[in-house]
Structures are given as structure tokens and as C-alpha cells.
Scaffold this motif. Structure first.
Motif, PDB file in Angstrom:
ATOM      1  N   PHE A 119      -4.401  18.619  22.253  1.00  0.00           N
ATOM      2  CA  PHE A 119      -4.337  18.035  23.582  1.00  0.00           C
ATOM      3  C   PHE A 119      -3.295  18.762  24.434  1.00  0.00           C
ATOM      4  O   PHE A 119      -3.537  19.028  25.618  1.00  0.00           O
ATOM      5  N   ALA A 120      -2.154  19.100  23.855  1.00  0.00           N
ATOM      6  CA  ALA A 120      -1.112  19.819  24.601  1.00  0.00           C
ATOM      7  C   ALA A 120      -1.624  21.191  25.059  1.00  0.00           C
ATOM      8  O   ALA A 120      -1.330  21.627  26.178  1.00  0.00           O
ATOM      9  N   LYS A 121      -2.406  21.862  24.217  1.00  0.00           N
ATOM     10  CA  LYS A 121      -3.001  23.149  24.612  1.00  0.00           C
ATOM     11  C   LYS A 121      -3.961  22.967  25.783  1.00  0.00           C
ATOM     12  O   LYS A 121      -3.945  23.745  26.741  1.00  0.00           O
ATOM     13  N   VAL A 122      -4.783  21.933  25.705  1.00  0.00           N
ATOM     14  CA  VAL A 122      -5.725  21.657  26.794  1.00  0.00           C
ATOM     15  C   VAL A 122      -4.952  21.331  28.072  1.00  0.00           C
ATOM     16  O   VAL A 122      -5.231  21.878  29.152  1.00  0.00           O
ATOM     17  N   ALA A 123      -3.937  20.467  27.956  1.00  0.00           N
ATOM     18  CA  ALA A 123      -3.156  20.035  29.116  1.00  0.00           C
ATOM     19  C   ALA A 123      -2.333  21.162  29.729  1.00  0.00           C
ATOM     20  O   ALA A 123      -1.974  21.102  30.907  1.00  0.00           O
ATOM     21  N   SER A 124      -2.059  22.194  28.956  1.00  0.00           N
ATOM     22  CA  SER A 124      -1.307  23.325  29.517  1.00  0.00           C
ATOM     23  C   SER A 124      -2.185  24.195  30.416  1.00  0.00           C
ATOM     24  O   SER A 124      -1.668  24.979  31.214  1.00  0.00           O
ATOM     25  N   LEU A 125      -3.502  24.057  30.296  1.00  0.00           N
ATOM     26  CA  LEU A 125      -4.426  24.880  31.073  1.00  0.00           C
ATOM     27  C   LEU A 125      -5.273  24.088  32.068  1.00  0.00           C
ATOM     28  O   LEU A 125      -5.877  24.662  32.977  1.00  0.00           O
ATOM     29  N   TYR A 126      -5.328  22.771  31.904  1.00  0.00           N
ATOM     30  CA  TYR A 126      -6.167  21.925  32.756  1.00  0.00           C
ATOM     31  C   TYR A 126      -5.370  20.710  33.217  1.00  0.00           C
ATOM     32  O   TYR A 126      -4.563  20.174  32.460  1.00  0.00           O
ATOM     33  N   ASP A 127      -5.623  20.263  34.454  1.00  0.00           N
ATOM     34  CA  ASP A 127      -4.964  19.049  34.946  1.00  0.00           C
ATOM     35  C   ASP A 127      -5.724  17.809  34.456  1.00  0.00           C
ATOM     36  O   ASP A 127      -6.763  17.928  33.806  1.00  0.00           O
ATOM     37  N   ASP A 128      -5.190  16.643  34.778  1.00  0.00           N
ATOM     38  CA  ASP A 128      -5.786  15.397  34.280  1.00  0.00           C
ATOM     39  C   ASP A 128      -7.249  15.241  34.688  1.00  0.00           C
ATOM     40  O   ASP A 128      -8.084  14.844  33.880  1.00  0.00           O
ATOM     41  N   LYS A 129      -7.574  15.548  35.937  1.00  0.00           N
ATOM     42  CA  LYS A 129      -8.956  15.408  36.399  1.00  0.00           C
ATOM     43  C   LYS A 129      -9.874  16.363  35.642  1.00  0.00           C
ATOM     44  O   LYS A 129     -10.995  16.000  35.269  1.00  0.00           O
ATOM     45  N   ASP A 130      -9.412  17.581  35.413  1.00  0.00           N
ATOM     46  CA  ASP A 130     -10.217  18.548  34.652  1.00  0.00           C
ATOM     47  C   ASP A 130     -10.425  18.081  33.206  1.00  0.00           C
ATOM     48  O   ASP A 130     -11.512  18.239  32.649  1.00  0.00           O
ATOM     49  N   ILE A 131      -9.384  17.514  32.613  1.00  0.00           N
ATOM     50  CA  ILE A 131      -9.517  17.014  31.235  1.00  0.00           C
ATOM     51  C   ILE A 131     -10.531  15.877  31.195  1.00  0.00           C
ATOM     52  O   ILE A 131     -11.364  15.819  30.285  1.00  0.00           O
ATOM     53  N   TRP A 132     -10.483  15.006  32.201  1.00  0.00           N
ATOM     54  CA  TRP A 132     -11.494  13.952  32.259  1.00  0.00           C
ATOM     55  C   TRP A 132     -12.884  14.542  32.469  1.00  0.00           C
ATOM     56  O   TRP A 132     -13.866  14.053  31.892  1.00  0.00           O
ATOM     57  N   THR A 133     -12.990  15.596  33.270  1.00  0.00           N
ATOM     58  CA  THR A 133     -14.289  16.249  33.474  1.00  0.00           C
ATOM     59  C   THR A 133     -14.830  16.773  32.148  1.00  0.00           C
ATOM     60  O   THR A 133     -16.006  16.564  31.823  1.00  0.00           O
ATOM     61  N   LEU A 134     -13.994  17.452  31.393  1.00  0.00           N
ATOM     62  CA  LEU A 134     -14.406  17.962  30.079  1.00  0.00           C
ATOM     63  C   LEU A 134     -14.818  16.811  29.162  1.00  0.00           C
ATOM     64  O   LEU A 134     -15.825  16.896  28.444  1.00  0.00           O
ATOM     65  N   THR A 135     -14.054  15.728  29.196  1.00  0.00           N
ATOM     66  CA  THR A 135     -14.327  14.563  28.359  1.00  0.00           C
ATOM     67  C   THR A 135     -15.651  13.906  28.750  1.00  0.00           C
ATOM     68  O   THR A 135     -16.465  13.570  27.878  1.00  0.00           O
ATOM     69  N   VAL A 136     -15.873  13.747  30.048  1.00  0.00           N
ATOM     70  CA  VAL A 136     -17.128  13.143  30.523  1.00  0.00           C
ATOM     71  C   VAL A 136     -18.309  14.054  30.182  1.00  0.00           C
ATOM     72  O   VAL A 136     -19.371  13.577  29.773  1.00  0.00           O
ATOM     73  N   ALA A 137     -18.133  15.372  30.320  1.00  0.00           N
ATOM     74  CA  ALA A 137     -19.217  16.307  29.972  1.00  0.00           C
ATOM     75  C   ALA A 137     -19.575  16.189  28.491  1.00  0.00           C
ATOM     76  O   ALA A 137     -20.761  16.165  28.128  1.00  0.00           O
ATOM     77  N   LEU A 138     -18.566  16.099  27.629  1.00  0.00           N
ATOM     78  CA  LEU A 138     -18.839  15.917  26.202  1.00  0.00           C
ATOM     79  C   LEU A 138     -19.457  14.551  25.920  1.00  0.00           C
ATOM     80  O   LEU A 138     -20.341  14.425  25.070  1.00  0.00           O
ATOM     81  N   GLY A 139     -19.023  13.534  26.645  1.00  0.00           N
ATOM     82  CA  GLY A 139     -19.605  12.207  26.481  1.00  0.00           C
ATOM     83  C   GLY A 139     -21.062  12.171  26.922  1.00  0.00           C
ATOM     84  O   GLY A 139     -21.904  11.580  26.243  1.00  0.00           O
ATOM     85  N   HIS A 140     -21.353  12.824  28.031  1.00  0.00           N
ATOM     86  CA  HIS A 140     -22.731  12.904  28.526  1.00  0.00           C
ATOM     87  C   HIS A 140     -23.607  13.613  27.494  1.00  0.00           C
ATOM     88  O   HIS A 140     -24.693  13.136  27.153  1.00  0.00           O
TER      89      HIS A 140
END
Length: 166
Positions: free
Chosen positions: A120-141
């Protein structure tokens, strides 16, 4: 390459899900729009979805993701190298962490958490909160439709709405 005649012989196991549950088409469309309208590059999302399809073993999703990547101009070299992304020189750090995230989410881990604090820290170092949610929603979809693809077996290579023929 599958010819039209070969595709005409392919049948799905079940009829089109959206004919039985039309609400799911609206839900899927809304999720797709939210992800598409985000600041995460579509190429990154497309690569993540193809890797997710490879991880879960869904031919339907793999063909669809590959077709979408090709239509968007992704190179054959990167599409081909995706299965071995960890030692491939063709991906950015931001893409690599997304691929790692997809694998972590979709691969069971009997020893504990799938998405570690370190990842998660690696992801958060390259993406902001909205982007992380976008990735999460894309995987959920994507994950919403894994059982649909594996149980119902829609016809690979056909667009939604034309991918079922019982």
C-alpha cells in the motif's frame, strides 16, 4: 486467430445476464464511466485488467482486455510481456505497482493480508487517494464479473450484448 465460422460454433453456458438482470448493465456502466473519467491513465488500467484476467484464468476477460489495449494503441511488445512483467523492461514504476496490486488483490494469501502495508505504501507513493480508489473500483468492477465469465462462459471476442449464445 478465430474465424467467424469458428466463433459461430462457440456457445455460452448461460443466456445474457443483463437480459435477466438489466440493473446490472446500469451498474456496470456507471462503474466503467467513473473509472474511465479518472486521472489514472487508461493504458495503466487496461494493463491492470489484462493482468487480472491472466491471474484469474478468464479467457473472456483476457481477450476483451487485449482487444481494448490494441484498440487504444498499446504495443504488442508490452501486451506480450505483461505475463512476465516483473522482469520485463517495458513497464514504468507506476504500472508495475498497479500490476503488483492487482496480483495481490486477486491471489489468495493463506499467510495473511493480500495487500500488505508495504505494498500500500508503494502504491500511495505513486498515486493519490482518488487514484487509489479508482484502481480499487476498477478491480472491484472486474471482480464482480469473474464468476459471470467463469460460470456463464460468455463468448470471447464479442462485445457485451452479443457475447452470449446458448
Amino acid at each position: 486467430m478465430t474465424t467467424t465460422t469458428e466463433q459461430d460454433d462457440i456457445r455460452s453456458r448461460l443466456p445474457d445476464l443483463t437480459e435477466l438482470f438489466p440493473e446490472l448493465a446500469a451498474l456496470s456502466g456507471a462503474l466503467h464511466k467513473a473509472v474511465r473519467d479518472s486521472s489514472v491513465p487508461q493504458s495503466t488500467l487496461g494493463l491492470m485488467l489484462l493482468r487480472a484476467a491472466q491471474v484469474v484464468g478468464s479467457t473472456y476477460h483476457a481477450v476483451r482486455a487485449t482487444d481494448n489495449l490494441r484498440k487504444s494503441g498499446e504495443t504488442e511488445r508490452r501486451i506480450t510481456a505483461l505475463a512476465t512483467w516483473r522482469d520485463s523492461p517495458y513497464f514504468t514504476d507506476a504500472e508495475r505497482v498497479v500490476l503488483e496490486l492487482a496480483e495481490a488483490v486477486l491471489t489468495p494469501n493463506p499467510a495473511g493480508e493480500r495487500v500488505s502495508d508495504e505494498l500500500f505504501a508503494k502504491v500511495a507513493s505513486l498515486y493519490d487517494d482518488k487514484d487509489i480508489w479508482t484502481l480499487t473500483v476498477a478491480l472491484g468492477h472486474f471482480s464482480l464479473f469473474i464468476p459471470v465469465a467463469l460460470v456463464g462462459k460468455p463468448i470471447p471476442g464479442r462485445p457485451p450484448g452479443k457475447n452470449y449464445k446458448k
